[in-house]
Design an enzyme around this catalytic site. Sequence first.
Site, PDB file in Angstrom:
ATOM      1  CG  ASP A 151      94.349  29.530 -20.893  1.00 45.01           C
ATOM      2  OD1 ASP A 151      93.991  30.307 -21.800  1.00 45.01           O
ATOM      3  OD2 ASP A 151      93.577  29.109 -20.006  1.00 45.01           O
ATOM      4  CG  HIS A 191      88.742  23.512 -19.959  1.00 46.31           C
ATOM      5  ND1 HIS A 191      87.945  24.386 -19.280  1.00 46.31           N
ATOM      6  CD2 HIS A 191      90.027  23.941 -19.735  1.00 46.31           C
ATOM      7  CE1 HIS A 191      88.683  25.295 -18.663  1.00 46.31           C
ATOM      8  NE2 HIS A 191      89.958  25.049 -18.928  1.00 46.31           N
ATOM      9  N   GLY A 229     104.496  32.468 -15.142  1.00 43.18           N
ATOM     10  CA  GLY A 229     104.559  31.168 -15.815  1.00 43.18           C
ATOM     11  C   GLY A 229     105.434  31.171 -17.063  1.00 43.18           C
ATOM     12  CD  GLU A 248      96.683  33.060 -11.631  1.00 46.72           C
ATOM     13  OE1 GLU A 248      96.474  32.417 -12.665  1.00 46.72           O
ATOM     14  OE2 GLU A 248      96.604  34.312 -11.578  1.00 46.72           O
TER      15      GLU A 248
END
Length: 280
Positions: free
Chosen positions: A164, A19, A144, A118
């Site tokens: 990710d 992040h 995704g 998601e």
Amino acid sequence: MLAYRHAFHAGNHADVLKHTVLTLVLRYMNQKAKPYRLVDTHAGAGGYSLEGRYALKKGEFEQGIGRLWDRDDLPEAVADYVARVREFNPQGTPEQYPGSPAFAQMLLRAQDQLRLFELHPTDYRILESYLGKVKGAEVKNADGFEGLKGQLPPSTRRGVVLIDPSYEGHGDYARVIATLREALARFAEGVYVVWYPQVQKVEAAELPRRLQALAPKGWLHARLTVQEPDSQGFGLAGSGVFILNPPYTLHDELLAVMPYLVDVLGQFDGANYLLEHRAD
Ligand code: SAM
């Protein structure tokens, strides 16, 4: 089967690295008024309670954001990241941790677009109720890796993609490469940010070299090692972030960040970092 829940890990050392880098990349993108699209292929729930049973079970955030929250010597980029976590906790104590969609929500401008994927039904529902009605954002309960190609190229030809995955099985490593190959064919100039775990798996060790081979115009690789694997070789020793087409400012910014994170987040004498890049 989707067994992974990010709520167990929210705010840990890996989230701090990922992040902080995401914040730096979005700050760079924000320097030009022209809109861009951020695609988060594995978005998670968007925000996590640090007081809930998931977070408390392992207490991973205590070795991550917990070590940074009260520091008064944060390098500029880490200070910006911690300020965003504080913005997510207006009550002044660390009760919630922002996921990547929340960082995006705090950093994107009105003209930018956010596309979130998601797959887990529960995390999708939480994410959809948080950001589903926000102007410029779309939340999809879909794969995704599959969905990315439909988002590229953005009409403004400015875009960031965060990949990710949870790397639950071995398959995600190969899917990262295949997905990027296809994405680059559609949108070679995009900024692609890939997170990966530092675990004792051949696929994880090989991933940075395989990503280098894909990068058309330059790359940056930052890895932060904070702990020793356990005696059987299990556990998350650290993590890495690999960026294809990184902002040209990122390497120097991370030069100030990485040694600091080793000092503050390191859990054994061998804690270390790697920062390497190729600029074209
Ligand atoms: N990006 C989030 C953040 O930084 O806050 C964390 C994401 S977490 C590491 C990975 C997420 O991907 C999990 O919530 C998992 O349910 C989801 N997931 C797993 N496979 C997926 C797939 N093929 N497509 C979309 N989401 C997936």
